[in-house]
Design an enzyme around this catalytic site. Structure first.
Site, PDB file in Angstrom:
ATOM      1  N   SER A  85       0.795  -1.232   0.000  1.00  0.00           N
ATOM      2  CA  SER A  85       0.000   0.000   0.000  1.00  0.00           C
ATOM      3  C   SER A  85       0.825   1.278   0.000  1.00  0.00           C
ATOM      4  CB  SER A  85      -0.969   0.012   1.186  1.00  0.00           C
ATOM      5  OG  SER A  85      -2.049  -0.842   0.937  1.00  0.00           O
ATOM      6  N   PHE A 148      -9.741 -12.212  -1.400  1.00  0.00           N
ATOM      7  CA  PHE A 148      -8.861 -13.109  -0.649  1.00  0.00           C
ATOM      8  C   PHE A 148      -9.632 -14.147   0.167  1.00  0.00           C
ATOM      9  CE2 PHE A 148      -5.961  -9.423  -1.220  1.00  0.00           C
ATOM     10  CZ  PHE A 148      -4.929 -10.104  -1.856  1.00  0.00           C
ATOM     11  N   ALA A 149     -10.848 -14.446  -0.243  1.00  0.00           N
ATOM     12  CA  ALA A 149     -11.640 -15.436   0.486  1.00  0.00           C
ATOM     13  C   ALA A 149     -10.957 -16.799   0.519  1.00  0.00           C
ATOM     14  CB  ALA A 149     -13.027 -15.559  -0.138  1.00  0.00           C
ATOM     15  N   TYR A 183     -10.769   3.367   5.240  1.00  0.00           N
ATOM     16  CA  TYR A 183      -9.658   2.884   4.410  1.00  0.00           C
ATOM     17  C   TYR A 183     -10.141   1.782   3.479  1.00  0.00           C
ATOM     18  CZ  TYR A 183      -5.007   1.455   2.993  1.00  0.00           C
ATOM     19  OH  TYR A 183      -3.886   1.175   2.244  1.00  0.00           O
ATOM     20  N   GLY A 326       2.546  -0.562   4.253  1.00  0.00           N
ATOM     21  CA  GLY A 326       1.931  -1.511   3.338  1.00  0.00           C
ATOM     22  C   GLY A 326       2.050  -2.945   3.801  1.00  0.00           C
TER      23      GLY A 326
END
Length: 372
Positions: A85, A148-149, A183, A326
């Site tokens: 990030s 991202f499951a 965010y 990040g």
């Protein structure tokens, strides 16, 4: 830095005793070296990279632990990691450059650049501005939980940016545009698309030609489409399970303009010095970048504020640093630059196992900025 991915991680892994061996003794007993050694010995990160750049450009690099748990290879000095990030600072910079060129309006709606794209339950791009995206105040929720499951099994799945948006738009916003800080990577996927539409060029090319090349960030690059490895010298990246899982190879398309860049700690510091030193943005656009809102939950202390791709980080020695941070599969990087121009980056080659380790990682950044 609070993110969706660590919550998924916490539900999946158990940190085991004896994850890594204690670090070898260093002749260097400086506060920074002691802090990175402690991240290995106490928090069981496999390895740590750190770089501190003084206002005059003088740089000192630090390492601790190992780059590869299988071979025991030492951490390379200033090796490449996924900076995740921290990419948002680069994307925001490009958008603000386009603002300065009259190609993007900060308070212009997203609908102007991406007509009909931003739609979903209680979602309407005619009410969301470019400033809302960069400031994380659009209210849009993150796409990470959907993408991202199947983490970590889905790390090599390729996604187009619009696939990510569909996941992000599936749930109604947490708040109305401009109401509060929320965010969300979704904001920065949209920011990347806005930059592309306004310029007619890919976001990776824009970041490379407008930031990486002018600043001479020789170790930093935008991954090619479908690229899953890290080029050049780098540590392996791990999921802190018992035993640790090597997740170095992963497709960066789910991160895209929200987090795809790869670079060295010294590159991040050079970028921060260039950005805050006025080499990338005109004074008016840099001033806009520094206009902040309260950002609860962004750091472990809870006192951060967030601007346009930049946040604040309270320092134990007084004042604050500009920061972001990040989290990528296998790597976590914390960064900062003080008002005097001292910049520091600390990176570990494992995801953070718990809140205590996260606080101590942030503390290592504070030590680097205050005592490095």
């Amino acid at each position: 830095m609070s993110r969706v991915l660590p919550r998924i991680l916490a539900a999946l892994v158990t940190v085991g005793a004896g994850l890594v061996a204690a670090p070898a003794a260093h002749a260097d007993t400086s506060p920074v070296q002691r802090s990175v050694d402690a991240l290995v010995s106490q928090d069981r990160f496999p390895g740590v990279l750190a770089s501190v750049r003084q206002p005059d450009g003088h740089t000192r690099n630090y390492t601790a632990g190992v780059a590869d748990l299988r071979t025991g290879a030492k951490m390379p000095v200033d090796g490449r990691v996924r900076i995740a990030s921290n990419t948002k600072m680069f994307t925001a910079t490009v958008v603000l450059q386009l603002v300065g060129e009259g190609k993007v309006g900060l308070d212009t709606t997203v609908e102007t650049y991406l007509p009909g794209v931003v739609r979903g339950p209680a979602i309407d791009g005619r009410n969301i501005t470019v400033r809302h995206l960069l400031q994380q105040t659009s209210g849009l929720l993150d796409y990470d939980e959907a993408i991202f499951a199947d983490f970590p099994d889905g790390l090599n799945t390729y996604y187009e940016p619009y696939d990510l948006l569909r996941a992000g738009f599936a749930t109604k916003p947490e708040s109305a545009p401009g109401a509060k800080f929320v965010y969300s990577n979704t904001n920065y996927i949209l920011a990347g698309l806005v930059a592309q539409k306004a310029s007619g060029r890919p976001i990776g090319e824009l970041i490379t030609e407008r930031i990486i090349e002018p600043l001479g960030l020789r170790g930093m690059y935008w991954p090619a489409e479908g690229e899953t490895t890290i080029r050049g010298t780098h540590p392996r990246g791990y999921l802190p399970a018992d035993p640790p899982v090597d997740i170095t190879e992963s497709d960066q398309s789910p991160a895209w303009s929200a987090g795809a860049l790869v670079g060295r700690p010294s590159d991040v510091n050079r970028f921060l010095a260039g950005l805050l030193g006025g080499r990338l943005l005109a004074p008016a656009q840099l001033a806009e970048m520094k206009k902040t809102v309260a950002a609860p939950g962004f750091d472990s202390v809870g006192g951060s504020r967030y601007g346009l791709g930049l946040a604040t980080f309270a320092l134990s020695c007084g004042g604050f640093a500009w920061t972001h941070g990040g989290i990528a599969p296998g790597y976590v990087t914390v960064v900062g630059i003080t008002a005097s121009g001292k910049a520091a980056t600390v990176a570990v080659n494992s995801m953070v196992p718990d809140d205590d380790a996260n606080r101590r990682l942030e503390r290592s950044l504070d030590i680097a900025l205050c005592r490095g």
